[in-house]
Design a protein around this motif. Structure first.
Motif, PDB file in Angstrom:
ATOM      1  N   THR A 243       0.822  -1.210   0.000  1.00  0.00           N
ATOM      2  CA  THR A 243       0.000   0.000   0.000  1.00  0.00           C
ATOM      3  C   THR A 243       0.856   1.260   0.000  1.00  0.00           C
ATOM      4  OG1 THR A 243      -0.129  -0.098   2.405  1.00  0.00           O
ATOM      5  CG2 THR A 243      -1.941  -1.093   1.161  1.00  0.00           C
ATOM      6  N   ARG A 244       2.169   1.101   0.218  1.00  0.00           N
ATOM      7  CA  ARG A 244       3.090   2.231   0.142  1.00  0.00           C
ATOM      8  C   ARG A 244       4.482   1.704  -0.148  1.00  0.00           C
ATOM      9  NH1 ARG A 244       6.750   3.632   3.930  1.00  0.00           N
ATOM     10  NH2 ARG A 244       6.731   2.611   5.948  1.00  0.00           N
ATOM     11  N   TYR A 245       5.360   2.604  -0.546  1.00  0.00           N
ATOM     12  CA  TYR A 245       6.751   2.225  -0.793  1.00  0.00           C
ATOM     13  C   TYR A 245       7.488   2.069   0.529  1.00  0.00           C
ATOM     14  CZ  TYR A 245       6.294   2.754  -5.798  1.00  0.00           C
ATOM     15  OH  TYR A 245       5.921   2.584  -7.106  1.00  0.00           O
ATOM     16  N   SER A 246       8.486   1.190   0.538  1.00  0.00           N
ATOM     17  CA  SER A 246       9.273   0.950   1.755  1.00  0.00           C
ATOM     18  C   SER A 246      10.127   2.174   2.074  1.00  0.00           C
ATOM     19  CB  SER A 246      10.185  -0.269   1.551  1.00  0.00           C
ATOM     20  OG  SER A 246      11.245   0.065   0.646  1.00  0.00           O
ATOM     21  N   ASP A 247      10.600   2.234   3.298  1.00  0.00           N
ATOM     22  CA  ASP A 247      11.454   3.351   3.712  1.00  0.00           C
ATOM     23  C   ASP A 247      12.718   3.433   2.843  1.00  0.00           C
ATOM     24  OD1 ASP A 247       9.597   3.955   5.637  1.00  0.00           O
ATOM     25  OD2 ASP A 247      10.763   3.165   7.318  1.00  0.00           O
ATOM     26  N   ILE A 248      13.254   2.288   2.461  1.00  0.00           N
ATOM     27  CA  ILE A 248      14.454   2.263   1.605  1.00  0.00           C
ATOM     28  C   ILE A 248      14.125   2.863   0.238  1.00  0.00           C
ATOM     29  CG2 ILE A 248      16.070   0.735   0.383  1.00  0.00           C
ATOM     30  CD1 ILE A 248      15.897  -1.107   2.890  1.00  0.00           C
TER      31      ILE A 248
ATOM     32  N   GLU B 100      13.665   6.572   0.475  1.00  0.00           N
ATOM     33  CA  GLU B 100      14.952   7.261   0.563  1.00  0.00           C
ATOM     34  C   GLU B 100      15.578   7.402  -0.822  1.00  0.00           C
ATOM     35  OE1 GLU B 100      18.275   9.305   1.800  1.00  0.00           O
ATOM     36  OE2 GLU B 100      16.317   9.077   2.738  1.00  0.00           O
ATOM     37  N   GLU B 101      15.441   6.367  -1.666  1.00  0.00           N
ATOM     38  CA  GLU B 101      15.950   6.455  -3.042  1.00  0.00           C
ATOM     39  C   GLU B 101      15.238   7.586  -3.794  1.00  0.00           C
ATOM     40  OE1 GLU B 101      15.410   2.642  -4.918  1.00  0.00           O
ATOM     41  OE2 GLU B 101      16.687   1.633  -3.457  1.00  0.00           O
ATOM     42  N   PHE B 102      13.924   7.644  -3.647  1.00  0.00           N
ATOM     43  CA  PHE B 102      13.156   8.707  -4.296  1.00  0.00           C
ATOM     44  C   PHE B 102      13.555  10.078  -3.734  1.00  0.00           C
ATOM     45  CE2 PHE B 102       9.834   5.326  -5.092  1.00  0.00           C
ATOM     46  CZ  PHE B 102       9.977   5.311  -6.481  1.00  0.00           C
TER      47      PHE B 102
ATOM     48  N   ASN C  51      18.247  15.757  -5.764  1.00  0.00           N
ATOM     49  CA  ASN C  51      19.187  16.082  -6.850  1.00  0.00           C
ATOM     50  C   ASN C  51      18.509  16.948  -7.905  1.00  0.00           C
ATOM     51  OD1 ASN C  51      21.278  14.660  -5.661  1.00  0.00           O
ATOM     52  ND2 ASN C  51      20.913  12.810  -6.845  1.00  0.00           N
ATOM     53  N   LYS C  52      17.296  16.571  -8.301  1.00  0.00           N
ATOM     54  CA  LYS C  52      16.548  17.361  -9.287  1.00  0.00           C
ATOM     55  C   LYS C  52      16.248  18.763  -8.745  1.00  0.00           C
ATOM     56  CE  LYS C  52      14.389  13.750 -12.055  1.00  0.00           C
ATOM     57  NZ  LYS C  52      14.937  14.139 -13.345  1.00  0.00           N
ATOM     58  N   LEU C  53      15.937  18.848  -7.471  1.00  0.00           N
ATOM     59  CA  LEU C  53      15.633  20.136  -6.852  1.00  0.00           C
ATOM     60  C   LEU C  53      16.874  21.030  -6.820  1.00  0.00           C
ATOM     61  CD1 LEU C  53      13.481  21.865  -5.524  1.00  0.00           C
ATOM     62  CD2 LEU C  53      13.992  20.740  -3.354  1.00  0.00           C
TER      63      LEU C  53
ATOM     64  N   ARG D 186       7.396   5.179 -13.473  1.00  0.00           N
ATOM     65  CA  ARG D 186       6.779   6.496 -13.701  1.00  0.00           C
ATOM     66  C   ARG D 186       7.344   7.510 -12.704  1.00  0.00           C
ATOM     67  NH1 ARG D 186       3.206   9.840 -15.760  1.00  0.00           N
ATOM     68  NH2 ARG D 186       1.647  10.950 -14.518  1.00  0.00           N
ATOM     69  N   LEU D 187       7.493   7.099 -11.460  1.00  0.00           N
ATOM     70  CA  LEU D 187       8.028   8.011 -10.443  1.00  0.00           C
ATOM     71  C   LEU D 187       9.480   8.375 -10.723  1.00  0.00           C
ATOM     72  CD1 LEU D 187       6.429   6.456  -7.261  1.00  0.00           C
ATOM     73  CD2 LEU D 187       5.867   8.664  -8.294  1.00  0.00           C
ATOM     74  N   MET D 188      10.232   7.447 -11.289  1.00  0.00           N
ATOM     75  CA  MET D 188      11.627   7.749 -11.622  1.00  0.00           C
ATOM     76  C   MET D 188      11.686   8.775 -12.760  1.00  0.00           C
ATOM     77  SD  MET D 188      13.354   6.061  -9.445  1.00  0.00           S
ATOM     78  CE  MET D 188      15.034   5.737  -9.882  1.00  0.00           C
TER      79      MET D 188
END
Length: 128
Positions: free
Chosen positions: A10-15, A18-20, A26-28, A110-112
């Motif tokens: 239901t959600r992405y893991s903490d790891i 952190e990658e996202f 970096n993009k910011l 898509r998020l990447m």
């Protein structure tokens, strides 16, 4: 025996979050640098003192058009930075990557590619 199916994460893991976060940060950072350059252009060139007549008027028009274009680019860059910052807030809330329309996880690919998105492809296609 009951047949229980697990719906998937239901959600992405903490790891993964952190990658996202690192990708978005970096993009910011790049976006902030580009915004600073655009702002410097807008705050800089205003001197066309040695021109005269019709030529000066044409140059003034070109300079105005260029300045308007740079202003529009800066405005888009500012909006992009705000979207990236909002994505960082969602990461902090652990709600990042959840489609605001369907409630399902947005595909990692898509998020990447579009890390500030809040819609899955399914929801985005329905929108059009």
């Amino acid at each position: 025996m009951e047949n229980i199916t697990t719906p998937g994460p239901t959600r992405y893991s903490d790891i993964e979050l952190e990658e996202f976060r690192q990708l978005i940060q970096n993009k910011l950072d790049i976006a902030r640098d580009e915004f600073a350059e655009l702002s410097a252009v807008l705050n800089g060139s205003n001197s066309n003192d040695d021109n005269s007549g019709a030529y000066a008027t044409m140059e003034d028009g070109a300079a105005t058009l260029e300045k308007e274009t740079v202003y529009q680019m800066a405005a888009r860059q500012k909006k992009f930075m705000e979207q990236l910052e909002a994505a960082l807030v969602r990461i902090g809330n652990k709600t990042y990557g959840i489609c605001r329309a369907t409630g399902k996880l947005i595909q990692k690919e898509r998020l990447m590619a579009v890390p500030h998105t809040t819609l899955s492809m399914e929801a985005k296609l329905r929108q059009n």
